[in-house]
Design a protein around this motif. Structure first.
Motif, PDB file in Angstrom:
ATOM      1  N   ILE A  17       0.711  -1.181   0.102  1.00  8.93           N
ATOM      2  CA  ILE A  17      -0.259   0.135  -0.172  1.00  8.93           C
ATOM      3  C   ILE A  17       1.000   0.514   0.013  1.00  8.93           C
ATOM      4  N   LEU A  21       0.738   3.665  -3.054  1.00  6.45           N
ATOM      5  CA  LEU A  21       0.043   5.083  -3.393  1.00  6.45           C
ATOM      6  C   LEU A  21       1.080   6.077  -3.858  1.00  6.45           C
ATOM      7  N   LEU A  24       0.232   5.314  -7.487  1.00  8.97           N
ATOM      8  CA  LEU A  24      -0.820   6.155  -8.218  1.00  8.97           C
ATOM      9  C   LEU A  24      -0.896   7.369  -8.640  1.00  8.97           C
ATOM     10  N   TYR A  25       0.045   8.308  -7.338  1.00 10.45           N
ATOM     11  CA  TYR A  25      -0.177   9.706  -7.585  1.00 10.45           C
ATOM     12  C   TYR A  25       0.197  10.064  -8.464  1.00 10.45           C
ATOM     13  N   PHE A 101       7.960   6.706   3.356  1.00 13.59           N
ATOM     14  CA  PHE A 101       6.381   6.655   2.497  1.00 13.59           C
ATOM     15  C   PHE A 101       6.463   8.313   2.334  1.00 13.59           C
ATOM     16  N   SER A 105       6.322  10.424  -1.146  1.00  9.43           N
ATOM     17  CA  SER A 105       4.613  11.352  -1.433  1.00  9.43           C
ATOM     18  C   SER A 105       5.425  12.861  -1.212  1.00  9.43           C
TER      19      SER A 105
END
Length: 150
Positions: A17, A21, A24-25, A101, A105
């Protein structure tokens, strides 16, 4: 040993996950379907954001790889009870995952916020993704970290 395989499965799901994420962004931003980034036009702000992204990557990636094993050897390996050691291993793994993460991000959002003009955010994002691949738990790795025999 069933508890160790359950712990490994849970950590693998969390890692999947955390990797998917930001990726995917990036895919959604590249295709134009979704773009949640802020457009940074001020040069000073862009520079500060780039420096923060690079410094985050320089601190978090090595510490998530090396500091994890040092903390693990101090805390988990000295613990006698397997259940307590597994809880501590899970907490340390989740802290490492969260740090990677956040760094990944931040850097991918930074890359798209600057209009894809500066590749520092993309490079730091790729470094974080590579670090994720070295942190993926397997049954053998978890057993080795916890000093549990077969």
């Amino acid at each position: 040993m069933n508890e160790i395989s359950r712990l490994t499965r849970l950590l693998k799901v969390a890692f999947a996950i955390a990797v998917l994420l930001p990726v995917l962004y990036a895919i959604l931003s590249m295709t134009g379907i979704m773009n949640l980034s802020l457009h940074i036009t001020n040069a000073e702000t862009r520079y500060v954001c780039d420096v923060v992204g690079v410094m985050l990557t320089l601190v978090i990636v090595p510490s998530s790889l090396k500091l994890f094993s040092k903390l693990l050897s101090k805390r988990v390996m000295t613990e006698g009870q397997l259940a307590k050691a597994m809880r501590h291993y899970f907490r340390l793994s989740m802290m490492r995952l969260a740090a990677l993460f956040v760094t990944a991000s931040y850097n991918i959002v930074l890359y798209f916020s600057e209009g894809r003009e500066n590749n520092a955010g993309l490079l730091c994002f790729c470094i974080c993704m590579l670090a994720f691949m070295f942190c993926v738990p397997t049954n053998a790795k978890v057993k080795g970290d916890l000093n549990v025999g077969d």
